[in-house]
Scaffold this active site. Structure first.
Site, PDB file in Angstrom:
ATOM      1  CE  LYS A  30      32.142 104.479 -52.738  1.00  0.00           C
ATOM      2  NZ  LYS A  30      31.026 104.463 -52.518  1.00  0.00           N
ATOM      3  CG  ASP A  90      27.911 102.372 -53.443  1.00  0.00           C
ATOM      4  OD1 ASP A  90      27.180 101.580 -53.214  1.00  0.00           O
ATOM      5  OD2 ASP A  90      29.116 102.848 -52.720  1.00  0.00           O
ATOM      6  CE  LYS A  92      26.028 101.554 -49.797  1.00  0.00           C
ATOM      7  NZ  LYS A  92      26.484 102.865 -49.735  1.00  0.00           N
ATOM      8  CG  ASP A 150      11.592  97.596 -54.551  1.00  0.00           C
ATOM      9  OD1 ASP A 150      10.246  97.601 -54.694  1.00  0.00           O
ATOM     10  OD2 ASP A 150      11.838  99.205 -55.295  1.00  0.00           O
ATOM     11  CB  THR A 160      29.962 101.098 -41.593  1.00  0.00           C
ATOM     12  OG1 THR A 160      30.181 101.267 -42.942  1.00  0.00           O
ATOM     13  CG2 THR A 160      30.883  99.052 -41.668  1.00  0.00           C
ATOM     14  NE  ARG A 203      36.070 111.120 -45.694  1.00  0.00           N
ATOM     15  CZ  ARG A 203      35.297 111.169 -45.048  1.00  0.00           C
ATOM     16  NH1 ARG A 203      34.780 112.011 -44.832  1.00  0.00           N
ATOM     17  NH2 ARG A 203      35.155 110.510 -44.866  1.00  0.00           N
TER      18      ARG A 203
HETATM   19  O1  C5P Z   1      36.215 109.235 -47.963  1.00  0.00           O
HETATM   20  P1  C5P Z   1      36.634 107.773 -47.451  1.00  0.00           P
HETATM   21  O2  C5P Z   1      37.851 106.777 -48.041  1.00  0.00           O
HETATM   22  O3  C5P Z   1      36.220 107.601 -46.494  1.00  0.00           O
HETATM   23  O4  C5P Z   1      35.203 106.998 -48.407  1.00  0.00           O
HETATM   24  C1  C5P Z   1      35.300 105.869 -48.314  1.00  0.00           C
HETATM   25  C2  C5P Z   1      33.968 105.452 -49.711  1.00  0.00           C
HETATM   26  O5  C5P Z   1      33.495 104.508 -49.206  1.00  0.00           O
HETATM   27  C3  C5P Z   1      32.243 106.304 -49.355  1.00  0.00           C
HETATM   28  O6  C5P Z   1      31.915 106.897 -51.010  1.00  0.00           O
HETATM   29  C4  C5P Z   1      31.805 105.969 -48.516  1.00  0.00           C
HETATM   30  O7  C5P Z   1      30.466 106.188 -48.541  1.00  0.00           O
HETATM   31  C5  C5P Z   1      31.918 104.248 -49.011  1.00  0.00           C
HETATM   32  N1  C5P Z   1      31.748 103.478 -48.353  1.00  0.00           N
HETATM   33  C6  C5P Z   1      32.168 103.216 -46.426  1.00  0.00           C
HETATM   34  N2  C5P Z   1      31.678 102.590 -46.150  1.00  0.00           N
HETATM   35  C7  C5P Z   1      31.289 101.179 -45.597  1.00  0.00           C
HETATM   36  C8  C5P Z   1      30.613 101.325 -47.230  1.00  0.00           C
HETATM   37  C9  C5P Z   1      30.799 102.015 -48.427  1.00  0.00           C
HETATM   38  O8  C5P Z   1      32.804 104.082 -46.586  1.00  0.00           O
HETATM   39  N3  C5P Z   1      30.846 100.200 -45.597  1.00  0.00           N
END
Ligand code: C5P
Length: 231
Positions: A32, A59, A61, A64, A119, A211
């Site tokens: 992603k 990603d 998003k 417009d 979220t 992460r």
């Molecule tokens: O590091 P982590 O596993 O928390 O990363 C999750 C990824 O998914 C990040 O790129 C974050 O921006 C994305 N994301 C999220 N929650 C959402 C939409 C996207 O954690 N509702």
């Protein structure tokens, strides 16, 4: 495309991204690419990653007026990405225009999925900032239905919502779910989380993992653990 683990490349430079990818010697995880990396490095980062053989969920998003989104999607489709997304809040007309823009002359196109409500938006912000006077789960499901009836392929959602989305929008409507953590790991800033194994049981089609893989001492081993639990 079947079920898979998507690794969130939340880096700010191409150099960092490629040194991360070097950990995977030979393996080609689905990646992603988000706003940070895309705006820092431009579309060339997508071309380079695709040239290395990865599938890409871009990603960005989009949100417009329909005509602008249609034209922007046409540009992204030319980058040969595999999944792109937009905000369902842009309306059904915007989602249909996006699909038109994405569709290539030969009829092929990347998958298109929608963000329902971020979220980071809670019930208070929904009511006080956005003036949407409905319970959040109803709003999320209404936006998912709008995406389905506009012809989109799925939504980004919590793994906790995957089963309901499939019930309301159909089993083949994709659920792409971030918020994944191993059972023995820290949650970071994620609040509503699931393990890869539980996301599988919940019916997620793709898990997005950042992460737990990018910050792991051995990213390739963490990725392999995700695959092993989820597939
Ligand atoms: O590091 P982590 O596993 O928390 O990363 C999750 C990824 O998914 C990040 O790129 C974050 O921006 C994305 N994301 C999220 N929650 C959402 C939409 C996207 O954690 N509702």
């Amino acid at each position: 495309m079947g079920k898979d683990v998507i690794v969130a490349c939340d880096f700010s430079t191409a150099a960092e991204t490629f040194s991360f990818l070097d950990h995977f010697s030979g393996r080609k995880p689905f990646l992603k690419i988000g706003m940070e990396l895309f705006y820092a490095e431009g579309p060339d980062i997508v071309r380079k990653i695709k040239a290395r053989g990865h599938r890409v969920f871009l990603d960005l998003k989009l949100h417009d007026i329909p005509n602008t989104v249609k034209k922007a999607m046409s540009v992204l489709s030319g980058l040969d990405v595999d999944i792109v997304n937009l905000h369902a809040a842009g309306t059904c007309a915007m989602m249909r225009a996006a699909l038109e823009g994405l569709t290539r002359p030969d009829g092929s196109r990347p998958l298109l999925i929608a963000v329902t409500q971020l979220t980071s938006t809670d019930q208070i912000a929904l009511e006080e900032d956005l003036w949407i006077d409905r319970p959040m789960p109803d709003v999320v499901m209404h936006y998912a239905e709008n995406a389905a009836k506009s012809g989109l392929d799925g939504v980004v959602c919590s793994p906790l919502e995957a089963a309901t989305v499939h019930r309301v929008c159909g089993p083949s409507f994709l659920t792409v779910t971030p918020g994944i953590r191993f059972a023995d790991a820290v949650k970071d800033d994620q609040k509503r989380i699931m393990t890869p194994a539980d996301a599988k049981l919940a019916g997620s089609d793709y898990i997005v993992v950042g992460r737990p893989i990018t910050a792991a001492p051995d990213p390739a081993a963490a990725y392999a653990r995700c695959l092993q639990e989820f597939l």
